[in-house]
Design an enzyme around this catalytic site. Structure first.
Site, PDB file in Angstrom:
ATOM      1  N   CYS A   2      70.998  19.301 115.551  1.00  0.00           N
ATOM      2  CA  CYS A   2      72.153  20.308 115.020  1.00  0.00           C
ATOM      3  C   CYS A   2      71.228  21.804 115.198  1.00  0.00           C
ATOM      4  CB  CYS A   2      72.474  20.236 113.460  1.00  0.00           C
ATOM      5  SG  CYS A   2      73.412  18.546 113.232  1.00  0.00           S
ATOM      6  N   ARG A  27      70.312  21.692 120.912  1.00  0.00           N
ATOM      7  CA  ARG A  27      70.199  20.691 119.778  1.00  0.00           C
ATOM      8  C   ARG A  27      71.253  19.927 119.431  1.00  0.00           C
ATOM      9  NH1 ARG A  27      65.675  22.883 116.919  1.00  0.00           N
ATOM     10  NH2 ARG A  27      66.364  21.664 115.099  1.00  0.00           N
ATOM     11  N   TRP A  73      75.240  17.708 116.244  1.00  0.00           N
ATOM     12  CA  TRP A  73      74.702  16.560 116.877  1.00  0.00           C
ATOM     13  C   TRP A  73      75.112  15.267 115.816  1.00  0.00           C
ATOM     14  CZ3 TRP A  73      71.080  12.290 116.395  1.00  0.00           C
ATOM     15  CH2 TRP A  73      71.112  11.482 117.522  1.00  0.00           C
ATOM     16  N   ASN A  99      71.313  20.942 108.953  1.00  0.00           N
ATOM     17  CA  ASN A  99      70.678  20.290 109.764  1.00  0.00           C
ATOM     18  C   ASN A  99      69.658  19.281 109.019  1.00  0.00           C
ATOM     19  OD1 ASN A  99      69.156  19.382 111.950  1.00  0.00           O
ATOM     20  ND2 ASN A  99      68.126  21.184 112.135  1.00  0.00           N
ATOM     21  N   GLY A 100      70.096  18.078 109.019  1.00  0.00           N
ATOM     22  CA  GLY A 100      69.243  16.930 108.329  1.00  0.00           C
ATOM     23  C   GLY A 100      69.877  15.890 107.828  1.00  0.00           C
ATOM     24  N   GLU A 494      58.619   7.240 133.667  1.00  0.00           N
ATOM     25  CA  GLU A 494      59.424   8.426 133.252  1.00  0.00           C
ATOM     26  C   GLU A 494      60.511   8.738 134.602  1.00  0.00           C
ATOM     27  OE1 GLU A 494      59.475  10.608 131.615  1.00  0.00           O
ATOM     28  OE2 GLU A 494      60.097  12.526 132.764  1.00  0.00           O
ATOM     29  N   LYS A 498      64.590   9.341 133.518  1.00  0.00           N
ATOM     30  CA  LYS A 498      65.013  10.573 134.055  1.00  0.00           C
ATOM     31  C   LYS A 498      66.487   9.969 134.696  1.00  0.00           C
ATOM     32  CE  LYS A 498      63.466  13.347 132.635  1.00  0.00           C
ATOM     33  NZ  LYS A 498      62.428  13.361 131.748  1.00  0.00           N
ATOM     34  N   GLU A 501      68.932   8.933 131.724  1.00  0.00           N
ATOM     35  CA  GLU A 501      69.678   9.766 130.820  1.00  0.00           C
ATOM     36  C   GLU A 501      70.545  10.828 131.625  1.00  0.00           C
ATOM     37  OE1 GLU A 501      66.945  12.566 128.617  1.00  0.00           O
ATOM     38  OE2 GLU A 501      65.397  12.406 130.503  1.00  0.00           O
ATOM     39  N   HIS A 517      56.256 -11.530 136.339  1.00  0.00           N
ATOM     40  CA  HIS A 517      56.440 -12.408 135.485  1.00  0.00           C
ATOM     41  C   HIS A 517      57.953 -12.467 134.526  1.00  0.00           C
ATOM     42  CE1 HIS A 517      52.076 -13.205 135.226  1.00  0.00           C
ATOM     43  NE2 HIS A 517      51.917 -11.849 135.627  1.00  0.00           N
ATOM     44  N   LYS A 615      68.397  17.857 122.590  1.00  0.00           N
ATOM     45  CA  LYS A 615      66.996  18.223 123.191  1.00  0.00           C
ATOM     46  C   LYS A 615      65.974  17.923 122.274  1.00  0.00           C
ATOM     47  CE  LYS A 615      64.282  20.405 126.248  1.00  0.00           C
ATOM     48  NZ  LYS A 615      63.992  19.366 127.257  1.00  0.00           N
TER      49      LYS A 615
HETATM   50  C1  F6R Z   1      63.585  13.003 128.219  1.00  0.00           C
HETATM   51  C2  F6R Z   1      63.430  13.681 127.096  1.00  0.00           C
HETATM   52  C3  F6R Z   1      63.278  12.963 125.890  1.00  0.00           C
HETATM   53  C4  F6R Z   1      61.930  13.828 125.138  1.00  0.00           C
HETATM   54  C5  F6R Z   1      61.804  13.158 123.600  1.00  0.00           C
HETATM   55  C6  F6R Z   1      60.714  14.015 122.986  1.00  0.00           C
HETATM   56  O1  F6R Z   1      64.155  13.761 129.385  1.00  0.00           O
HETATM   57  O2  F6R Z   1      63.796  14.853 126.857  1.00  0.00           O
HETATM   58  O3  F6R Z   1      62.892  11.658 126.022  1.00  0.00           O
HETATM   59  O4  F6R Z   1      60.959  13.766 125.848  1.00  0.00           O
HETATM   60  O5  F6R Z   1      62.892  13.158 122.814  1.00  0.00           O
HETATM   61  O6  F6R Z   1      60.924  15.407 122.779  1.00  0.00           O
HETATM   62  P1  F6R Z   1      59.828  16.165 122.188  1.00  0.00           P
HETATM   63  O7  F6R Z   1      58.821  16.268 123.679  1.00  0.00           O
HETATM   64  O8  F6R Z   1      60.580  17.793 122.252  1.00  0.00           O
HETATM   65  O9  F6R Z   1      59.214  15.693 121.232  1.00  0.00           O
END
Ligand code: F6R
Length: 620
Positions: A2, A27, A73, A99-100, A494, A498, A501, A517, A615
């Site tokens: 949020c 956010r 969110w 927010n919380g 990674e 990507k 998501e 395995h 994010k």
């Molecule tokens: C993937 C992604 C998330 C963040 C994770 C940590 O693309 O963005 O997996 O990497 O939420 O976020 P930070 O780096 O802000 O702690």
């Protein structure tokens, strides 16, 4: 999660709030809302969906020079207009954004309901509006009377309400009867006050304030702030005074705008050469063939005394930790381990005072990573930040660390921050290794090659190879398998993250040697397997794994070093420029970022705002 924004001053508040929300939308983007003070009444607008939907609902000439706003969110309660913030008390004269998480929600809700409060939403946040009203209007029931000096006092009413909460909050509260103030408070969720000329701002993230001011005050946990047009006054929740610590935000490179790119994600992928230069420049010391990370403030004696390194992060940051841990252990000969923050913090870890921990985070606000930092500090450990957002909670909680300098990353899917986390961890590896085991000749080779990487990334992005063929392989796949060994196994993880998501394609990532395995059972005619096999000391072993997959009918997409004949084994081969083994992750990750982007596009996904994600994840 949020985002909160607030304004009090001389300009119309609504456009400033909407622009702030737009900048905070990363956010959370389930719903958005705002309240402004219009002729002694609270004008409230809320909409499910994006900030753009809310903006359409707000009249262009909306009066009011004070207001608060929120982008949500969802945690408690579904994505509905009733659950969108701001939340009002029963009189409609007090508005709250939050927010919380209110952990004692059930008990408080029950007690307020017993006192006659009718809830309009399913949220925990609405409780705060009713609690504030309870003190402000003296609405207590039974023997639980409200002290008369609280009644009609907006600041003390908020203070009293917060003393009843358990959990985390960043809140902003406005009162229809008080056109001269906004009350804000922080406990575990970030809030920054921006100081303007005859106007004052509030935001969850300093980035939202950049168009208006660079003079900011980062609220600390347990603080309460009273914003007026002339400035801000802060106290502890218990009333103790605190001195105002005003920071000047540095000029940030990168403007957080999309420019000519259709999406932030694509823009940020293409910003990687420049982002890497920003991270590396000035930190390599060619004469001593080492690196200097001023923010760590570690003497050679301290470097030599480090017995273990722990690297902690979530998601993409965790994948950067995996790369960093491999490099540190192999080059500096110090045992190093990557840890998933959400697991680490709840495992009662034993913390050795001679260990060094790094909390790795783009946003600097991830609750699990911040929780791990607090756990380490509580146990007397040393922990430093590897963080992008300057002044973020993790950066401040750690006190010391490395800023990765990626510039603002707006797309939810992290790309350039991954590369810069890896680069920053390589700089530390060089510094540590040179203090211990690595000779000047090897150190210089490492430093020089690292400095060459931004140009190699540029070279790749200018001619990225047959990404479209790769996209066609995965579009209707039931599952995509990503394989790699050593550093490339982190890249495989990674790449899978990507693609999941951004394109919502089911993916599994495995160290290539582990495939036999279990995951090999998934392979059937045509299953796409993406193998990351640059020219390194493990390449021949990975080659055998490719053969095993081919023998079972899998289609192979290969990310490999340009000119390597391993490409013959692939149905689709994507070459990346040659570099030293250490820096291959910074190149092999690029086609995987482009694959996720283009697959998401082909499937009509919301690239920069994938469903259900946000994010920065500021809840556990
Ligand atoms: C993937 C992604 C998330 C963040 C994770 C940590 O693309 O963005 O997996 O990497 O939420 O976020 P930070 O780096 O802000 O702690």
């Amino acid at each position: 999660m949020c985002g909160i924004i607030g304004y009090i001053g001389t300009r119309p508040a609504a456009p400033i709030l909407l622009e702030g929300l737009r900048r905070l939308e990363y956010r959370g983007y389930d719903s958005a809302g705002l309240a402004v003070l219009d002729g002694g009444e609270l004008a409230v607008r809320r909409r499910v969906g994006r900030v753009a939907d809310l903006a359409r609902a707000v009249p262009e000439d909306q009066p009011g020079r004070l207001g608060i706003a929120h982008t949500r969110w969802a945690t408690h309660g579904g994505v509905t207009e009733a659950n969108a913030h701001p939340h009002l008390d029963a009189s409609g004269r007090i508005a709250v954004v939050h927010n919380g998480i209110v952990e004692n929600m059930a008990r408080l809700r029950e007690r307020l309901a017993a006192e006659g409060v009718r809830f309009r939403s399913e949220t925990d946040s609405e409780i705060i509006a009713h609690l504030v009203a309870r003190y402000y209007f003296g609405l207590a029931a039974g023997s639980d009377t409200v002290p008369p000096d609280l009644q009609g006092d907006p600041v003390e009413s908020v203070r009293a309400a917060l003393s009843r909460l358990r959990g985390t909050w960043g809140i902003a509260v406005m009162f229809a009867d008080h056109p001269d103030l906004v009350v804000a408070a922080r406990n575990g969720s970030p809030l920054v006050v921006g100081l303007g000329d005859g106007e004052t701002f509030l935001a969850s993230d300093a980035h939202a304030l950049v168009p208006y001011t660079r003079r900011v005050v980062f609220l600390q946990d347990g603080e309460l702030a009273v914003l007026g047009a002339a400035g801000v006054r802060t106290t502890r929740l218990d009333g103790a005074s605190v001195s105002l610590d005003v920071h000047e935000l540095e000029e940030d490179w990168g403007d957080g705008e999309r420019g000519d790119f259709p999406h932030f994600m694509l823009k940020e992928i293409h910003e990687q050469p420049e982002a890497l230069r920003q991270c590396i420049s000035g930190r390599v010391q060619p004469e001593q063939a080492t690196a200097k990370l001023g923010g760590l403030d570690l003497s050679p004696r301290e470097l030599v005394g480090i017995t273990r390194v722990g690297l902690i992060g979530c998601g993409t940051a965790y994948h950067a930790c995996l790369v960093g841990a491999t490099a540190i252990e192999q080059l500096a000969r110090v045992p190093a381990r990557a840890e998933i923050a959400s697991e680490f913090r709840h495992q009662n870890p034993s913390i050795d005072p001679d260990s060094l921990y790094f909390a790795v985070s783009q946003s600097g606000e991830t609750a699990d990573t911040l929780g791990a930092v607090k756990e380490i500090r509580l146990k007397g450990g040393r922990v430093m930040g590897v963080v992008n957002v300057v002044g973020s909670s993790i950066a401040r909680e750690c006190g010391r660390g490395v800023y990765i300098h990626s510039g603002p990353e707006m797309a939810v899917a992290s790309t350039k921050a991954f590369s810069n986390m890896v680069a920053a961890l390589y700089l530390f590896t060089l510094q540590l290794a040179r203090a211990r085991t690595l000779g000047p000749h090897e150190g210089r080779r490492f430093a020089e090659e690292l400095q060459r990487v931004p140009a190699l990334v540029e070279e790749y992005l200018a001619a990225p190879g047959p990404i479209d063929a790769l996209v066609r392989m995965v579009l209707d796949a039931r599952v995509v398998l990503f394989l790699g060994r050593g550093l490339s196994s982190a890249v495989a993880a990674e790449g899978a993250l990507k693609l999941m998501e951004v394109a919502y394609v089911p993916c599994i990532a495995y160290p290539a040697g582990e495939m036999k395995h279990g995951p090999i059972a998934l392979l059937e005619e045509g299953t796409p397997v993406i193998v990351i096999a640059p020219r390194d000391h493990l390449r021949d072993k990975t080659r055998s794994n490719i053969q095993e997959c081919r023998a079972r009918g899998a289609r192979i997409a290969l990310i490999h070093t340009a000119g390597d004949d391993i490409a013959e084994l692939a149905d689709v081969a994507i070459p990346v420029p040659e570099t030293s083994e250490w820096f291959t992750p910074l190149l092999t990750v690029l086609p995987l970022q482009l694959l996720a982007y283009k697959a998401g596009l082909a499937l009509g996904r919301d690239i920069d705002r994938p469903r259900n994600l946000a994010k920065s994840v500021t809840v556990e």
